[in-house]
Design a protein around this motif. Structure first.
Motif, PDB file in Angstrom:
ATOM      1  N   GLY A  96      -2.350   4.553   5.463  1.00 55.46           N
ATOM      2  CA  GLY A  96      -1.702   3.069   5.532  1.00 55.46           C
ATOM      3  C   GLY A  96      -1.906   2.147   6.685  1.00 55.46           C
ATOM      4  O   GLY A  96      -2.129   1.480   7.399  1.00 55.46           O
ATOM      5  N   LEU A 149       0.965  -0.975   0.315  1.00 50.74           N
ATOM      6  CA  LEU A 149      -0.064   0.042   0.255  1.00 50.74           C
ATOM      7  C   LEU A 149       0.885   1.443  -0.079  1.00 50.74           C
ATOM      8  O   LEU A 149       0.409   2.467  -1.136  1.00 50.74           O
ATOM      9  CB  LEU A 149      -0.620   0.005   1.508  1.00 50.74           C
ATOM     10  N   GLY A 150       2.064   1.005   0.493  1.00 53.25           N
ATOM     11  CA  GLY A 150       2.576   2.668   0.948  1.00 53.25           C
ATOM     12  C   GLY A 150       3.547   2.763  -0.068  1.00 53.25           C
ATOM     13  O   GLY A 150       3.609   3.722  -0.530  1.00 53.25           O
ATOM     14  N   CYS A 151       4.120   1.158  -0.584  1.00 48.41           N
ATOM     15  CA  CYS A 151       5.030   1.765  -1.928  1.00 48.41           C
ATOM     16  C   CYS A 151       4.318   2.144  -3.387  1.00 48.41           C
ATOM     17  O   CYS A 151       4.381   2.616  -4.135  1.00 48.41           O
ATOM     18  CB  CYS A 151       5.999   0.597  -2.239  1.00 48.41           C
ATOM     19  N   ARG A 179       2.846  15.889  -4.901  1.00 46.22           N
ATOM     20  CA  ARG A 179       3.256  14.439  -4.458  1.00 46.22           C
ATOM     21  C   ARG A 179       3.890  13.726  -3.211  1.00 46.22           C
ATOM     22  O   ARG A 179       3.710  12.996  -2.929  1.00 46.22           O
ATOM     23  CB  ARG A 179       4.028  14.521  -5.750  1.00 46.22           C
ATOM     24  N   ALA A 239      -0.450   8.636   2.092  1.00 47.22           N
ATOM     25  CA  ALA A 239      -0.410   6.996   1.942  1.00 47.22           C
ATOM     26  C   ALA A 239       0.395   6.178   2.721  1.00 47.22           C
ATOM     27  O   ALA A 239      -0.249   4.651   3.035  1.00 47.22           O
ATOM     28  CB  ALA A 239       0.255   7.023   0.239  1.00 47.22           C
ATOM     29  N   GLY A 265       1.839   3.584  -3.403  1.00 49.64           N
ATOM     30  CA  GLY A 265       1.699   4.651  -3.244  1.00 49.64           C
ATOM     31  C   GLY A 265       1.971   5.434  -3.961  1.00 49.64           C
ATOM     32  O   GLY A 265       1.976   6.403  -4.373  1.00 49.64           O
ATOM     33  N   GLU A 324       0.705  12.864  -1.082  1.00 52.61           N
ATOM     34  CA  GLU A 324       0.612  12.247  -2.025  1.00 52.61           C
ATOM     35  C   GLU A 324       1.085  10.683  -0.697  1.00 52.61           C
ATOM     36  O   GLU A 324       0.820   9.547  -0.642  1.00 52.61           O
ATOM     37  CB  GLU A 324       0.453  12.125  -2.960  1.00 52.61           C
ATOM     38  N   ILE A 325       2.647  11.153  -1.606  1.00 48.76           N
ATOM     39  CA  ILE A 325       3.535  10.166  -0.379  1.00 48.76           C
ATOM     40  C   ILE A 325       3.086   9.315   1.172  1.00 48.76           C
ATOM     41  O   ILE A 325       3.187   8.721   2.119  1.00 48.76           O
ATOM     42  CB  ILE A 325       4.722   9.669  -1.079  1.00 48.76           C
ATOM     43  N   ALA A 368       2.534   8.073  -7.278  1.00 51.54           N
ATOM     44  CA  ALA A 368       2.249   9.547  -6.901  1.00 51.54           C
ATOM     45  C   ALA A 368       3.515  10.030  -8.102  1.00 51.54           C
ATOM     46  O   ALA A 368       3.358  11.202  -8.175  1.00 51.54           O
ATOM     47  CB  ALA A 368       3.033   9.824  -5.641  1.00 51.54           C
TER      48      ALA A 368
END
Length: 263
Positions: free
Chosen positions: A71, A38-40, A60, A67, A42, A63-64, A46
């Motif tokens: 998450g 989920l994180g990576c 961006r 995420a 995201g 956004e990261i 981005a």
């Protein structure tokens, strides 16, 4: 039988194996797998439209951070009653140094977190032909080490504060939210500088799968967070936690939704 050394627990009462411990280990594997996916994932979303635009902009980076922050907050909420939703060797060893977790469990969970991270990174590699989220320093190794240290220290202290059951005035749902906000803020600060590792399992997993990103200064992503786990755990246990032990009556009188000064 539990084994302890100066209050630092080495083994637990249930020994080296139990069904409950196996359940906790599986929760850490699955939780860290989801963190990476989920994180990576995201990160992939981005930067998908940012190639060739001169690097990440503030939108961006935000956004990261969202995420990873939301998450991880959700994953912590999901697994907090099983393994604690630690998802990070620095958190696990921070709990050990704060005398909240045995050394055996901290080491076992670290292995599970790395394994879950490698599986998650492998899934992303299979989907995208590359592993998004691999970290790289935009500063020197020593500077990166200190940046990773301070970001992880913030996280470790936040975790220790949110699990402190003497802080009865904090509703349970605020625990994963607090951790998620901490992660978000750390990413806003560190993504342009270090990529925001603050998690040796995440950093190792993504950079081992994307082996070309593994540089000689990678030590910053291991030493910095683990040093923060040592410092954060000891600071909270021996400096901050005694405040609550001496103020039990004050904290026990606090009801949900009620705020008061407790100094």
């Amino acid at each position: 039988m539990a084994v302890a050394f100066f209050g630092f627990k080495i083994f637990d009462d249930d020994g080296c194996f139990s069904i409950g411990l196996l359940r906790e280990a599986l929760a850490e594997i699955l939780g860290t797998l989801l963190l990476i996916v989920l994180g990576c994932g995201g990160v992939k979303g981005a930067i998908a439209d940012g190639v060739g635009t001169g690097g990440l902009g503030s939108a961006r980076i935000l956004e990261i951070g969202i995420a990873f922050g939301l998450g991880i907050g959700g994953i912590v909420h999901l697994f907090s009653d099983i393994s604690g939703g630690q998802l990070n060797p620095a958190v696990s060893f921070g709990l050990f140094f704060a005398r909240k977790l045995s050394l055996y469990r901290a080491a076992l969970f670290t292995g599970c977190q790395i394994l879950g991270g490698l599986i998650g990174a492998g899934i992303l590699k299979a989907i995208f032909d590359t592993c998004p989220g691999a970290v790289a320093l935009n500063v020197s190794g020593v500077k990166g080490l200190f940046l990773e240290f301070f970001g992880t220290l913030f996280l470790v202290l936040t975790v220790l504060a949110t699990i402190n059951d003497k802080r009865g005035h904090a509703p349970g749902y605020l625990q994963p939210l607090s951790i998620g906000i901490c992660i978000l803020v750390a990413h806003m600060f560190l993504v342009p500088l270090t990529g925001c590792g603050i998690n040796p399992a995440r950093s190792l997993a993504t950079n081992l799968v994307e082996i070309s990103t593994l540089k000689s200064n990678f030590y910053a992503y291991i030493i910095g967070p683990l040093l923060a786990s040592l410092v954060g755990g000891l600071i909270y246990e021996f400096i901050f936690d005694p405040h609550y032990k001496k103020s039990d009556a004050n904290y026990q009188s606090v009801k949900d939704g009620e705020a008061q000064s407790m100094t």
